[in-house]
Design an enzyme around this catalytic site. Sequence first.
Site, mmCIF file in Angstrom:
data_model
loop_
_atom_site.group_PDB
_atom_site.id
_atom_site.type_symbol
_atom_site.label_atom_id
_atom_site.label_comp_id
_atom_site.label_asym_id
_atom_site.label_seq_id
_atom_site.Cartn_x
_atom_site.Cartn_y
_atom_site.Cartn_z
ATOM 1 N N PRO A 158 0.797 -1.206 0.000
ATOM 2 C CA PRO A 158 0.000 0.000 0.000
ATOM 3 C C PRO A 158 0.835 1.263 0.000
ATOM 4 O O PRO A 158 1.909 1.331 0.586
ATOM 5 C CB PRO A 158 -0.730 -0.109 1.318
ATOM 6 C CG PRO A 158 0.181 -0.896 2.201
ATOM 7 C CD PRO A 158 1.234 -1.489 1.366
ATOM 8 N N GLU A 159 0.296 2.265 -0.633
ATOM 9 C CA GLU A 159 0.851 3.612 -0.593
ATOM 10 C C GLU A 159 -0.115 4.443 0.257
ATOM 11 O O GLU A 159 -1.036 3.893 0.853
ATOM 12 C CB GLU A 159 1.026 4.136 -2.024
ATOM 13 C CG GLU A 159 1.820 3.141 -2.884
ATOM 14 C CD GLU A 159 2.029 3.561 -4.322
ATOM 15 O OE1 GLU A 159 2.149 4.772 -4.577
ATOM 16 O OE2 GLU A 159 2.094 2.680 -5.191
#
Length: 276
Positions: A2-3
Site C-alpha cells: 500500500p501507498e
Amino acid sequence: MPELPEVETVRASLTPLIQGKTIRDVGTNWGKILTNGLDQFQEQVAGQRVERLDRRGKYLLIRLSGGLTIVSHLRMEGKYELVQHADDPMHKFVHVWLTFTDGSQLRYRDSRKFGRMTLVKTGEEMHLSGLRTIGPEPTEATFDVDAFYQTLQRHKKAIKSVILDQSTVAGVGNIYADECLWLAKIHPETPANHLTKRDAKRLRDTIIEELALATKARGTSAHTYLDATGHKGDFQNQLHVYDRKGQPCDRCATPIEKIKVNQRGTNFCPHCQKIK
DNA sequence: CGATGCCTGCCC
DNA sequence: GGGCAGGCATCG
C-alpha cells in the site's frame, strides 16, 4: 502493497472495527514482525484499549491507552482483518493476532512477511528509523513548494527516485510515482536538478491532487490490496501508465513503455514525457 | 549514494 | 527456472 491512499483507507475502515476494544492477548507465528519481541509486546499491550487510529505517510499508528502506540507498516502485502471469534479458522498467512476481551480477534496477514509492528510510547514514534526522517504529508498546507524545489535542486539522480524517497514527501510509492510523473509530463529519469521551479510546482500540485483522488476512490487494487473489510479499491480504473505497458497513452496513443529506474519497474509515455 | 536482503506467489 | 511484485532498513 500500500501507498498513502491504501493505508489511509485501511485506517478508516479498521477504525470502527476495533476502536474501544480492549486487548486480552497477542500472538504471532513469525517473531520478526514484532520488532520489540513477543514477550514485551504481550506484556505491555494486554489490558490496553484501542483509542484511535492515526496515519503518517504509509505508517499506521494504533493508539492505545496506557500511552502506547503500535506503529504498523504493511510494506508490500500486509492486510488487517477482524474475525468475530478467535477460534475461527486461521488463514495460512496470518502471522500476528490481537485477541480482544469480547472474543473477537484482529488478524494481520502478510504472505511475504515484510511488514513490521513496533510498540513505542506515544509521542516517541518519531524516533523510529522510518519516521525520524519522514517528509511532509502531501497536502496544500504541509507540502511546501519552495522546500520541494530546494530538495530537487540538491539531487542529480532520477526524479522518480527522489519522489519515492519518503523524506522528500510522505506516501508516494511506485504506482503513484509513475502516475504523477505522467500527469505532470515529466520523464521519470529526468535528473531532479534539471527541473524548473514551475516543474516543481506542477509536480507538487499533481502529487497532492492524485493522492487525494486515489484516497477518495479507496485506493488502488492493482495486485492484491484489500481494505480492513476485505474490499478492493476503485482507483485501478483510473490509472494511466502503471501496469499498462504496450497500451496506448491516454493523451497521445503512443504505446506506454516500461523501464527500470533504481530497480523499480517504471511505466511512462515516451512521447509525453521527454527527458530534460 | 546504489545495491542487497527480507519472503512468497504468480506468471511467463 | 527466472523474473517480477503497492517497500523499507541496512550495508558497503
